[in-house]
Design an enzyme around this catalytic site. Structure first.
Site, mmCIF file in Angstrom:
data_model
loop_
_atom_site.group_PDB
_atom_site.id
_atom_site.type_symbol
_atom_site.label_atom_id
_atom_site.label_comp_id
_atom_site.label_asym_id
_atom_site.label_seq_id
_atom_site.Cartn_x
_atom_site.Cartn_y
_atom_site.Cartn_z
ATOM 1 N N ASP A 136 35.702 29.163 39.692
ATOM 2 C CA ASP A 136 36.999 28.468 39.603
ATOM 3 C C ASP A 136 38.099 29.255 40.299
ATOM 4 O OD1 ASP A 136 36.192 26.153 38.323
ATOM 5 O OD2 ASP A 136 36.638 26.902 36.310
ATOM 6 N N ARG A 137 39.154 28.526 40.683
ATOM 7 C CA ARG A 137 40.317 29.058 41.398
ATOM 8 C C ARG A 137 39.945 29.416 42.834
ATOM 9 N NH1 ARG A 137 45.303 28.144 38.882
ATOM 10 N NH2 ARG A 137 45.180 28.594 36.691
ATOM 11 N N ASN B 275 35.839 31.913 29.645
ATOM 12 C CA ASN B 275 36.344 30.580 29.305
ATOM 13 C C ASN B 275 36.211 29.592 30.466
ATOM 14 O OD1 ASN B 275 38.549 32.301 30.409
ATOM 15 N ND2 ASN B 275 39.740 30.410 30.285
ATOM 16 N N HIS B 276 36.032 30.094 31.692
ATOM 17 C CA HIS B 276 35.874 29.191 32.843
ATOM 18 C C HIS B 276 34.425 28.792 33.088
ATOM 19 C CE1 HIS B 276 39.771 28.478 34.850
ATOM 20 N NE2 HIS B 276 40.128 29.515 34.117
#
Length: 485
Positions: free
Chosen positions: A261-262, A290-291
């Site tokens: 992510d990101r 958490n991702h």
């Protein structure tokens, strides 16, 4: 007259502080901006702009709970101030709360019906809500769902003669393959689906056999490296290996969650880490962040990236594998390593963590949620989470947890730090973050920690970001979230 002059003075001082805060925000110094907006609010709390501006600075630091609180306060001060609803809607979107976000953007549209920007965001939000409702309507109950992993036979997939990328010979993932694959990734070449399936399926088999809390033994005279969030920054991952060596039995690593992510090279990161796990299970340990969850991947780019580079089936497969990742590790019975942090109650034992049934999407409360989402705070006790999920915990909470479990140190990740790390709670807690210049805008360093056995004294190494191809962060994220970047 004196009261009026004092009030005018306060208004002027608050405006000065706001302008300084705006400059800090433009320079991507978001924590400094928050501090300055806070000072402005302390001088004049009845200006909705200050609350809304502090809200967006919290948003940039992923402190979505605080962003919602500030935006709500802006609305309370001035119910017709459209940016209050706008900021709150953005924070709800970032948390995946699409229905709440939709209400706020509808209100923005009512207040500013001719604002083209508001119209655009409302339409994107409506699309997201419709997509969510459709997914809910066609979803199969968990008890009836057959794992996608069971439907895949990678050996039956043909590799075209013209394919020139890395190849796995037989069932064994060898170092030569991993090196060739990383070099291909470096030059933006994709791995064949057959080998991607093989790596992910073999990793799933290994991970699901592990307990939720994994004990790691580092023999005397050996070392062990802990890395924090990488967030799809593949070229910075390569730099870590340049600085500290490739993972091996003699040079083992723990990557402490938020691999994806990101950053827009998340697939390259996760396949590299999984390939090393297949090559040598004791060379690399992987923890859930958490991702590593469907909701985050849907919003922050990994889902879109996997669909673009591989296929929809891989999206489902990665979601299954992420549910197999352990939640925490203990090094030599002394160093507790977890992505987020500690708990809303005292008395949690390591045996309680081992007993967690982790094979699910992260819940919104309870031990598993707190392990993935919580953050330390400088003050004693516990407080609400700035993120809107989990909690904040003080040094006294850390001290009691360590004493009750005969541990010496907590290592966690989950937060950007200017120097790549931060030592808190009287030296009993270290945050390590391994994605330098996070999202190409934060200007932070990255860090990793080397522990030498038997004393396990942490040796922290920091590093700067390296160049990467011109693919922006969040390139594969949902349109509605890119609108706020």
């Amino acid at each position: 007259m004196l009261i009026m002059e004092a009030n005018n003075s306060n208004v002027s001082r608050a405006e000065e502080l706001k302008l300084l805060a705006n400059e800090a925000y433009k320079a991507h110094k978001f924590a400094q901006a928050i501090d300055l907006y806070t000072q402005a609010i302390e001088v004049n709390s009845q200006n909705a702009v200050y609350w809304a501006n502090r809200s967006i600075a919290h948003l940039k630091l992923e402190e979505y709970g605080s962003a919602i609180q500030d935006a709500s306060k802006a609305i309370e001060v001035d119910p017709k101030y459209s940016k209050g609803y706008y900021r709150r809607g953005a924070a709800y979107l970032a948390m995946g709360k699409f229905k709440e976000a939709l209400k706020d953007f509808q209100q923005v549209k009512r207040i500013s019906p001719n604002d083209p920007d508001a119209t655009k965001k409302l339409k994107e939000c409506e699309k997201a809500v419709m997509k969510l409702k459709f997914a809910e309507a066609i979803s199969v109950p968990e008890s009836e769902r057959r794992p996608v992993a069971d439907s895949i036979n990678y050996r039956s997939i043909d590799v075209e003669p013209q394919y020139s990328g890395a190849r796995i010979e037989g069932d064994v993932v060898a170092l030569d393959f991993v090196k060739k694959m990383m070099d291909d990734f470096k030059h933006q070449k994709n791995l064949h689906q057959r080998y991607a399936f093989q790596i992910v399926l073999q990793t799933k088999e290994m991970l699901q056999a592990l307990p939720s809390l994994v004990d790691i033994n580092v023999p005397k005279g050996n070392h062990f490296t802990v890395c924090g969030d990488v967030h799809g920054q593949f070229y910075d991952l390569l730099n870590i290996f340049e600085l500290n060596g490739l993972p091996s039995k003699e040079n083992p690593y723990l990557f402490n969650g938020d691999f994806v992510d990101r950053g827009s090279f998340s697939l390259e990161v996760i396949l590299t880490l999984f390939a090393f796990k297949c090559m040598s299970p004791s060379a690399i340990y992987l923890a859930r962040g958490n991702h590593e969850s469907k909701s985050m991947n849907r919003i922050y780019g990994f889902e879109g990236e996997v669909q673009s580079k591989l296929s929809e089936k891989f999206v489902e497969l990665f979601a299954e594998v992420f549910c197999c990742l352990p939640l925490a590790h203990v090094i030599n019975g002394k160093v507790f390593v977890v992505h987020g942090g500690l708990f809303s109650v005292d008395g949690v034992k390591l045996s309680d963590i081992r007993a967690i049934n982790r094979f699910c999407e992260p819940p919104e409360e309870g031990l598993m949620c707190e392990l993935l989402w919580s953050d330390p705070q400088p003050t004693p006790g516990r407080g609400p989470s700035k993120r809107g999920v989990g909690l904040s915990f003080g040094g006294d909470v850390t001290k009691r947890f360590l004493q009750e479990n005969n541990l010496d140190l907590v290592v966690r990740s989950h937060e950007v730090k200017d120097e790549g790390y931060e030592i808190e709670h009287d030296g009993k807690l270290i945050t390590v973050f391994s994605a330098p210049n996070y999202c190409d805008q934060m200007g932070n360093k990255g860090a990793f920690i080397r522990f030498e056995a038997p004393d396990l004294k942490p040796n922290i190494v920091t590093f700067s970001a390296v160049d990467h191809p011109d693919v922006k962060p969040m390139a594969y994220a949902n349109n509605f979230l890119r609108l706020f970047q």
